[in-house]
Motif scaffolding. Structure first.
Motif, PDB file in Angstrom:
ATOM      1  N   ILE A  20     -15.205   4.326   1.440  1.00 44.12           N
ATOM      2  CA  ILE A  20     -15.441   4.567   0.014  1.00 44.12           C
ATOM      3  C   ILE A  20     -15.349   6.066  -0.233  1.00 44.12           C
ATOM      4  O   ILE A  20     -15.998   6.857   0.466  1.00 44.12           O
ATOM      5  CB  ILE A  20     -16.827   4.041  -0.401  1.00 44.12           C
ATOM      6  CG1 ILE A  20     -16.917   2.530  -0.125  1.00 44.12           C
ATOM      7  CG2 ILE A  20     -17.113   4.333  -1.866  1.00 44.12           C
ATOM      8  CD1 ILE A  20     -18.313   1.976  -0.226  1.00 44.12           C
ATOM      9  N   SER A  31     -21.255   7.736  -3.407  1.00 40.46           N
ATOM     10  CA  SER A  31     -22.441   7.763  -2.544  1.00 40.46           C
ATOM     11  C   SER A  31     -23.461   6.721  -2.980  1.00 40.46           C
ATOM     12  O   SER A  31     -24.025   5.988  -2.154  1.00 40.46           O
ATOM     13  CB  SER A  31     -23.080   9.156  -2.568  1.00 40.46           C
ATOM     14  OG  SER A  31     -22.241  10.113  -1.972  1.00 40.46           O
ATOM     15  N   THR A  34     -22.246   3.262  -2.121  1.00 43.34           N
ATOM     16  CA  THR A  34     -22.387   3.015  -0.683  1.00 43.34           C
ATOM     17  C   THR A  34     -23.836   2.710  -0.326  1.00 43.34           C
ATOM     18  O   THR A  34     -24.121   1.802   0.464  1.00 43.34           O
ATOM     19  CB  THR A  34     -21.894   4.238   0.116  1.00 43.34           C
ATOM     20  OG1 THR A  34     -20.547   4.535  -0.257  1.00 43.34           O
ATOM     21  CG2 THR A  34     -21.954   3.968   1.611  1.00 43.34           C
ATOM     22  N   ARG A  48     -19.402  -2.196   7.995  1.00 44.37           N
ATOM     23  CA  ARG A  48     -20.256  -1.373   7.140  1.00 44.37           C
ATOM     24  C   ARG A  48     -19.484  -0.158   6.639  1.00 44.37           C
ATOM     25  O   ARG A  48     -18.629   0.374   7.341  1.00 44.37           O
ATOM     26  CB  ARG A  48     -21.501  -0.944   7.910  1.00 44.37           C
ATOM     27  CG  ARG A  48     -22.480  -2.102   8.051  1.00 44.37           C
ATOM     28  CD  ARG A  48     -23.777  -1.641   8.619  1.00 44.37           C
ATOM     29  NE  ARG A  48     -24.735  -2.743   8.643  1.00 44.37           N
ATOM     30  CZ  ARG A  48     -25.854  -2.725   9.326  1.00 44.37           C
ATOM     31  NH1 ARG A  48     -26.146  -1.677  10.047  1.00 44.37           N
ATOM     32  NH2 ARG A  48     -26.674  -3.742   9.295  1.00 44.37           N
ATOM     33  N   PRO A  49     -19.797   0.289   5.440  1.00 42.36           N
ATOM     34  CA  PRO A  49     -18.960   1.315   4.810  1.00 42.36           C
ATOM     35  C   PRO A  49     -19.184   2.711   5.370  1.00 42.36           C
ATOM     36  O   PRO A  49     -20.265   3.042   5.865  1.00 42.36           O
ATOM     37  CB  PRO A  49     -19.401   1.254   3.346  1.00 42.36           C
ATOM     38  CG  PRO A  49     -20.826   0.809   3.410  1.00 42.36           C
ATOM     39  CD  PRO A  49     -20.885  -0.162   4.557  1.00 42.36           C
ATOM     40  N   CYS A  51     -18.707   6.520   3.708  1.00 42.38           N
ATOM     41  CA  CYS A  51     -18.472   7.194   2.429  1.00 42.38           C
ATOM     42  C   CYS A  51     -18.011   8.629   2.687  1.00 42.38           C
ATOM     43  O   CYS A  51     -18.677   9.380   3.406  1.00 42.38           O
ATOM     44  CB  CYS A  51     -19.753   7.192   1.593  1.00 42.38           C
ATOM     45  SG  CYS A  51     -19.563   8.000  -0.009  1.00 42.38           S
ATOM     46  N   PHE A  73     -22.243   8.967   5.920  1.00 43.86           N
ATOM     47  CA  PHE A  73     -21.767   9.842   4.843  1.00 43.86           C
ATOM     48  C   PHE A  73     -21.166  11.139   5.393  1.00 43.86           C
ATOM     49  O   PHE A  73     -21.767  11.810   6.233  1.00 43.86           O
ATOM     50  CB  PHE A  73     -22.919  10.185   3.895  1.00 43.86           C
ATOM     51  CG  PHE A  73     -23.440   8.998   3.133  1.00 43.86           C
ATOM     52  CD1 PHE A  73     -22.943   8.690   1.875  1.00 43.86           C
ATOM     53  CD2 PHE A  73     -24.406   8.174   3.686  1.00 43.86           C
ATOM     54  CE1 PHE A  73     -23.408   7.586   1.177  1.00 43.86           C
ATOM     55  CE2 PHE A  73     -24.879   7.068   2.994  1.00 43.86           C
ATOM     56  CZ  PHE A  73     -24.378   6.774   1.736  1.00 43.86           C
TER      57      PHE A  73
END
Length: 463
Positions: A20, A31, A34, A48-49, A51, A73
């Motif tokens: 993402i 963010s 996510t 699972r993402p 970001c 992240f």
């Protein structure tokens, strides 16, 4: 809100990696989106993402900064972009000082700070905050369009090599020199940092300490430490088998702490817990793909540890008069070890159940929180028999006991509990005595598979 979540639910069918991204304020939206996905836990475990934001302003405070999701992240920030500094807290405190833990926006995740010359990665949130303040003050006075695509293309194409003469004798060792070159590459030389009340020596010392701590941790996790782990686990295995002569399992033996051995076991379990807390924290800090590989490699050992040691923590908690272990005491590292195990393990087949039946006499109870459920069931029984029990409390306690019955029977049917729960002096048998007495006294017509199992003596044949 269904029209919003409908596209989101379609993401649950994704098989590959979900990335993402967002630019500027869109990065903040990315963010937040996510975080919603992670919190909802609707994606497949291996999807699972991650970001990645570009020039995004801060969105969270102290709580988010210390969440378990930091490793998901990556924030890319140009030293020419004013947007990441939009919501910076006021003040000119150095990056390594302690900021307010209750107010202000704070960075979370990993930051990749970029300039025309190169980039550098940072994880320390206080250091990131200080460097963002420098960038914000340097580019204040107007917004400019930053081409992050061009920045990334330049980084991909360019390999930057610098010599060491410019760093001076003070930083002649490779680690210090490398840190200085990283800072200078992204535009933070000593003069600029001093202009913003930031001592470069403090910054370098902080980064050196983090690097050396990481190196030391890696050394500590070597053969010597692993050998101690094996020895302590073997001692716990011996301890688990020994109390059966007292007609109780190791959970109850540890709960009453009637011998010096129990105190020694407390030391073993504390060492093991410190080790596994650190291991889980390492996995959380790793990039997702690398962390998943690491998880798989250590999952079996972590599961054995959890099933062996967590019951001891539960015993200590309820032995001291605690209530609701799951809510008030359970450590996050146990939750994650259990979550990772459940994500990787498939439900047992019929053949596997037959195999488990043959081995049930020697197993560890699979649910490491089994005894917490037993203790809560005992408390519910005691409350029901109390003269001070209100109608509402009575109904709630009875509902909890019915759920507990169903839970225990499911564990028995799956051969997921050790036969030691049926030893005469165990807490489970204490619960059964209270529960059976309550049902008989109240002429309760309630019947269930577990009641039949216990009354017809099947517990004596289990295992």
């Amino acid at each position: 809100m269904d029209f919003i979540w409908l596209p989101v639910l379609q993401l649950t069918e994704i098989e590959g990696q979900l990335i993402i991204t967002g630019h500027s304020l869109g990065g903040s939206v990315a963010s937040l989106f996510t975080l919603c996905l992670l919190d909802a836990n609707i994606l497949k475990p291996k999807c699972r993402p991650i970001c990645i934001t570009f020039g995004s302003p801060l969105i969270g405070g102290f709580g988010l900064q210390h969440s378990i999701w930091n490793s998901f992240f990556l924030h890319v920030v140009s030293n020419q972009d004013p947007v990441p500094g939009l919501f910076l807290p006021s003040g000119r405190s150095p990056p390594t000082s302690s900021h307010s833990q209750t107010t202000g926006y704070k960075p979370f995740g990993t930051y990749l700070l970029c300039s025309e010359l190169g980039c550098a990665c940072f994880d320390n949130p206080d250091l990131i905050l200080g460097l963002l303040k420098v960038i914000s003050s340097e580019v204040a006075g107007g917004f400019k369009d930053v081409d992050y695509g061009e920045i990334l293309r330049n980084l991909k194409e360019r390999a930057i090599c610098k010599g060491l003469p410019q760093v001076g004798e003070r930083f002649a060792d490779p680690l210090s020199a490398g840190i200085i070159m990283e800072l200078e590459t992204i535009g933070f030389n000593q003069t600029k940092l001093l202009q913003h009340n930031i001592d470069i020596n403090t910054v370098i010392s902080t980064m050196e300490e983090e690097a050396r701590n990481l190196t030391q941790k890696n050394k500590d996790s070597g053969a010597k430490k692993l050998n101690k782990i094996k020895i302590d686990m073997a001692r716990l295995e011996w301890y688990k088998k020994n109390p059966k002569v007292l007609n109780m399992g190791y959970y109850d033996c540890f709960k009453i702490k009637g011998s010096k051995t129990d105190l020694k076991v407390e030391g073993f379990s504390e060492f093991l817990t410190d080790y596994w807390k650190d291991m889980v924290a390492q996995v959380q800090r790793k990039p997702q793909k690398e962390g998943a590989t690491f998880r798989t490699r250590w999952l079996y050992a972590g599961t054995v540890y959890r099933r062996m040691v967590e019951p001891l923590e539960i015993a200590a908690f309820y032995g001291e008069g605690g209530k609701d272990y799951m809510k008030n005491k359970r450590s996050a590292h146990y939750k994650l070890l259990q979550q990772w195990y459940e994500e990787d393990v498939k439900p047992p087949s019929r053949d596997k159940l037959d195999s488990k039946k043959q081995k049930v006499s020697s197993i560890l109870t699979e649910d490491s929180c089994f005894w917490a459920h037993v203790e809560e069931a005992i408390l519910s029984c005691e409350l029901l028999k109390s003269e001070n029990c209100t109608l509402e409390q009575g109904k709630s306690s009875w509902d909890n006991l019915v759920k507990f019955e169903e839970y225990v029977m499911e564990q028995i049917n799956n051969y997921a509990v050790s036969p030691e729960i049926f030893l005469g002096e165990s807490s489970f048998m204490k619960w059964w005595g209270l529960y059976e007495g309550y049902i008989d006294t109240c002429s309760n017509s309630h019947r269930s598979p577990l009641i039949s199992f216990m009354k017809n003596g099947s517990d004596r044949l289990y295992g």
